[in-house]
Design a protein around this motif. Sequence first.
Motif, PDB file in Angstrom:
ATOM      1  N   ASP A   1      -3.130  -0.027  -3.557  1.00 43.15           N
ATOM      2  CA  ASP A   1      -4.219   0.630  -2.835  1.00 43.15           C
ATOM      3  C   ASP A   1      -5.583   0.107  -3.280  1.00 43.15           C
ATOM      4  O   ASP A   1      -6.480  -0.102  -2.453  1.00 43.15           O
ATOM      5  CB  ASP A   1      -4.157   2.138  -3.043  1.00 43.15           C
ATOM      6  CG  ASP A   1      -2.969   2.780  -2.335  1.00 43.15           C
ATOM      7  OD1 ASP A   1      -2.253   2.067  -1.608  1.00 43.15           O
ATOM      8  OD2 ASP A   1      -2.770   3.992  -2.518  1.00 43.15           O
TER       9      ASP A   1
ATOM     10  N   ALA B   1       0.846  -1.190   0.000  1.00 40.29           N
ATOM     11  CA  ALA B   1       0.000   0.000   0.000  1.00 40.29           C
ATOM     12  C   ALA B   1       0.882   1.240   0.000  1.00 40.29           C
ATOM     13  O   ALA B   1       2.004   1.222   0.518  1.00 40.29           O
ATOM     14  CB  ALA B   1      -0.910  -0.007   1.217  1.00 40.29           C
TER      15      ALA B   1
ATOM     16  N   ASN C   1      -3.776   3.287   3.830  1.00 36.71           N
ATOM     17  CA  ASN C   1      -4.348   2.651   2.646  1.00 36.71           C
ATOM     18  C   ASN C   1      -4.226   1.134   2.626  1.00 36.71           C
ATOM     19  O   ASN C   1      -4.627   0.508   1.636  1.00 36.71           O
ATOM     20  CB  ASN C   1      -3.690   3.222   1.382  1.00 36.71           C
ATOM     21  CG  ASN C   1      -4.000   4.684   1.181  1.00 36.71           C
ATOM     22  OD1 ASN C   1      -5.097   5.133   1.507  1.00 36.71           O
ATOM     23  ND2 ASN C   1      -3.042   5.443   0.664  1.00 36.71           N
TER      24      ASN C   1
ATOM     25  N   GLN D   1      -8.123  -1.927  -0.820  1.00 34.00           N
ATOM     26  CA  GLN D   1      -9.498  -1.500  -0.605  1.00 34.00           C
ATOM     27  C   GLN D   1     -10.477  -2.626  -0.902  1.00 34.00           C
ATOM     28  O   GLN D   1     -11.461  -2.829  -0.185  1.00 34.00           O
ATOM     29  CB  GLN D   1      -9.818  -0.291  -1.485  1.00 34.00           C
ATOM     30  CG  GLN D   1     -11.238   0.237  -1.334  1.00 34.00           C
ATOM     31  CD  GLN D   1     -11.538   0.762   0.046  1.00 34.00           C
ATOM     32  OE1 GLN D   1     -11.058   1.829   0.438  1.00 34.00           O
ATOM     33  NE2 GLN D   1     -12.326   0.027   0.831  1.00 34.00           N
TER      34      GLN D   1
END
Length: 241
Positions: free
Chosen positions: A218, A64, A69, A222
């Motif tokens: 990232d 990340a 993140n 997520q």
Amino acid sequence: MKFVMTLVFISVAACVTGYAADPPVGEPKIGSLSVGKVLYLGNSITLHGPAPKIGWTGNWGMAASAAKNDYVHLLTADIAQASGRQPQIMVRNMARFEREYGTFKIEEEFKDELDFEADLVIVAIGENVTTPATDEAKAAFANAFAQLIATIQQHGDPEIFARSSFWPNSTKDDIMRQVTAEAGATFIDISELGDDKSNQASAEQPFEHAGVAAHPGDKGMQAIATAIYAAIQEQAGVTGK
């Protein structure tokens, strides 16, 4: 190498016109689930300290772009928002268990993590496990993973969520899926995420080391956080973020 990160978030009362806001009352929950303490057990995707030789200088989930993140921080933020309070969290890199599960002494090595007696436990491993090629090897991994889950269940009354490997491997993932189901825990299949190259860090940053570059960037972090949080919501009996 062992990496351990303990983060304890303490809510700070906001002062409004000279008066402190009343602190939240009762145990933090999402629906029916207690979420005051969250334990993350994983590998480099969960937590990896600086390793300059391979071009990694962070101390969070590889790769990340920043600590905020990685999936641990993203998921923790979702839990905090839904419950109204920041949970206490403990984060442990347990890659050595993946590589040495046949001889790994769970009670000794994970004493602090077990004593934490988390409400939620996220188990995010598999990537470093050598794919078992024989029935005997498959049984050995299944037994070790079952022992891990059972040992966690013996400390407190945690709700356990185990995810499949980011780099999908049907042999290992099927074993973890079956063991998780037999233990009454929740399994989360994220296999489609690793198949999408846009979820890898190489799509976002120029890492020279192929291993680092193949980790979730990232977008991938997520997606992992979203998948786990959706499972938590479902188990808690709530819908919507």
